[in-house]
Design a protein around this motif. Structure first.
Motif, short mmCIF file in Angstrom:
data_model
loop_
_atom_site.label_atom_id
_atom_site.label_comp_id
_atom_site.label_asym_id
_atom_site.label_seq_id
_atom_site.Cartn_x
_atom_site.Cartn_y
_atom_site.Cartn_z
N TYR A 156 0.83 -1.20 0.00
CA TYR A 156 0.00 0.00 0.00
C TYR A 156 0.87 1.26 0.00
O TYR A 156 0.69 2.16 0.81
N SER A 157 1.84 1.28 -0.92
CA SER A 157 2.76 2.41 -0.98
C SER A 157 2.08 3.70 -1.43
O SER A 157 2.54 4.79 -1.10
N ASN A 158 1.00 3.59 -2.19
CA ASN A 158 0.23 4.75 -2.59
C ASN A 158 -0.64 5.20 -1.42
O ASN A 158 -1.30 4.38 -0.78
N ILE A 159 -0.65 6.50 -1.12
CA ILE A 159 -1.39 6.99 0.04
C ILE A 159 -2.89 6.68 -0.07
O ILE A 159 -3.55 6.40 0.93
N ARG A 160 -3.42 6.68 -1.30
CA ARG A 160 -4.84 6.33 -1.47
C ARG A 160 -5.10 4.90 -1.05
O ARG A 160 -6.13 4.59 -0.44
N ASP A 161 -4.18 4.01 -1.41
CA ASP A 161 -4.34 2.60 -1.02
C ASP A 161 -4.19 2.43 0.49
O ASP A 161 -4.91 1.64 1.11
N LEU A 162 -3.25 3.16 1.08
CA LEU A 162 -3.06 3.09 2.53
C LEU A 162 -4.33 3.52 3.25
O LEU A 162 -4.77 2.88 4.20
N LYS A 163 -4.93 4.60 2.78
CA LYS A 163 -6.15 5.11 3.42
C LYS A 163 -7.30 4.13 3.25
O LYS A 163 -8.06 3.87 4.19
N ARG A 164 -7.44 3.59 2.04
CA ARG A 164 -8.59 2.73 1.76
C ARG A 164 -8.51 1.37 2.42
O ARG A 164 -9.52 0.84 2.90
N TRP A 165 -7.30 0.79 2.44
CA TRP A 165 -7.19 -0.60 2.87
C TRP A 165 -6.62 -0.76 4.28
O TRP A 165 -6.66 -1.85 4.84
N VAL A 166 -6.09 0.29 4.85
CA VAL A 166 -5.55 0.22 6.21
C VAL A 166 -6.30 1.17 7.15
O VAL A 166 -6.91 0.75 8.12
N LEU A 167 -6.24 2.47 6.83
CA LEU A 167 -6.80 3.47 7.75
C LEU A 167 -8.31 3.40 7.88
O LEU A 167 -8.84 3.36 8.99
#
Length: 292
Positions: free
Chosen positions: A183-194
């Protein structure tokens, strides 16, 4: 007879340490930590024990399901490491990083569906005789969470209990959760983690939480969490004699598919989120515990 809720007590250094544990592994570790007296000295010879039935009672899941998860988690826990960052103590000690294991010995008693473990000697100062710089919360606050990220986020917020806000650097969060390039892309980090983690903290814990992002230039560098106690918040505490009821994980994909493709370090909900990410983006993320 008054029922006293089990308490988890960790040093702040351990709360902010870098490690990755699956949900099942977290439950074993936290259940054993809740048996430690904060004001009592312990040694690395003390053996802590938790059964599938006890965890099922806390989480509201079937003992059979918990029994299977417990067996697999016990096999992995011996290999789990944690990186602890120690600040200067004002007496000449320089900043340092210590890498150690969670447990020195772990035993799985199959006929009883029970795990017994001893914490490593290096881990004990972060779990016992804590008089300052520690975080404490009820085990029931996180027991029903099915995301390991949600459990970590709750600890990071409850550590700052009473402040109402915590600002966390994105790169620091990636390291603390040991995402290792995922999830190196911030959008992916937000969607799949945060977003899933915040949703579970809001659903299962005594806290409400919202979040926003902060940029440095064009890059998102910090996440700002605002949080507080829910009105009249009282965590649901299952009585020891209470029979566990099944609470099915909320999966978007067929459970059989998720179980077949999940990594060794993943719970069902986390694997479901990762697989959805792969399907929708066409990009493959290595599951924890496996390489691409």
């Amino acid at each position: 007879m008054t029922y006293t809720p089990l308490q988890v007590c960790k040093s702040n250094a351990l709360v902010e340490a870098s490690y990755r544990l699956s949900v099942a592994e977290q439950r074993i570790i936290l259940a054993c930590i809740s048996q430690i007296r904060r004001d009592q000295q312990i040694t690395d010879e003390v053996l802590y024990s938790v059964s599938a039935t006890e965890i099922a009672g806390l989480t509201g899941t079937r003992s059979k399901t918990t029994y299977e998860e417990l067996a697999k988690a016990a096999q992995r826990l011996k290999r789990r490491e944690v990186r602890l960052f120690e600040e200067p103590n004002g007496r000449g000690r320089k900043p340092r990083v210590m890498v150690t294991g969670w447990v020195q010995t772990i035993v799985y008693i199959e006929e009883e569906g029970r795990v017994e473990l001893r914490f490593t000697k290096d881990m004990l100062p972060y779990l016992s005789e804590l008089t300052e710089q520690f975080t404490r919360y009820a085990l029931a606050d996180v027991a029903k969470m099915t995301s390991a990220y949600a459990i970590r986020l709750y600890e990071l917020l409850i550590q700052w209990r009473g402040t109402g806000e915590r600002v966390i650097e994105v790169d620091w969060l990636r390291d603390a959760l040991q995402l290792e390039g995922r999830y190196s892309n911030i959008r992916d980090l937000k969607r799949w983690v945060l977003e899933p983690a915040v949703a579970q903290v809001n659903e299962f814990s005594p806290l409400w939480v919202t979040w926003d992002q902060r940029k440095t230039g064009r890059r998102v560098t910090h996440i700002v969490f605002s949080f507080g106690e829910k009105p009249n918040s009282k965590p649901t505490l299952p009585k020891p004699s209470q029979r566990a009821e099944r609470v099915a994980p909320k999966l978007s994909l067929p459970k059989a598919y998720v179980e077949q493709h999940k990594g060794a370090d993943e719970g069902l909900v986390e694997a479901d989120q990762r697989l959805l990410f792969e399907i929708r983006t066409g990009r493959r993320e290595p599951p924890p515990g496996k390489s691409v």
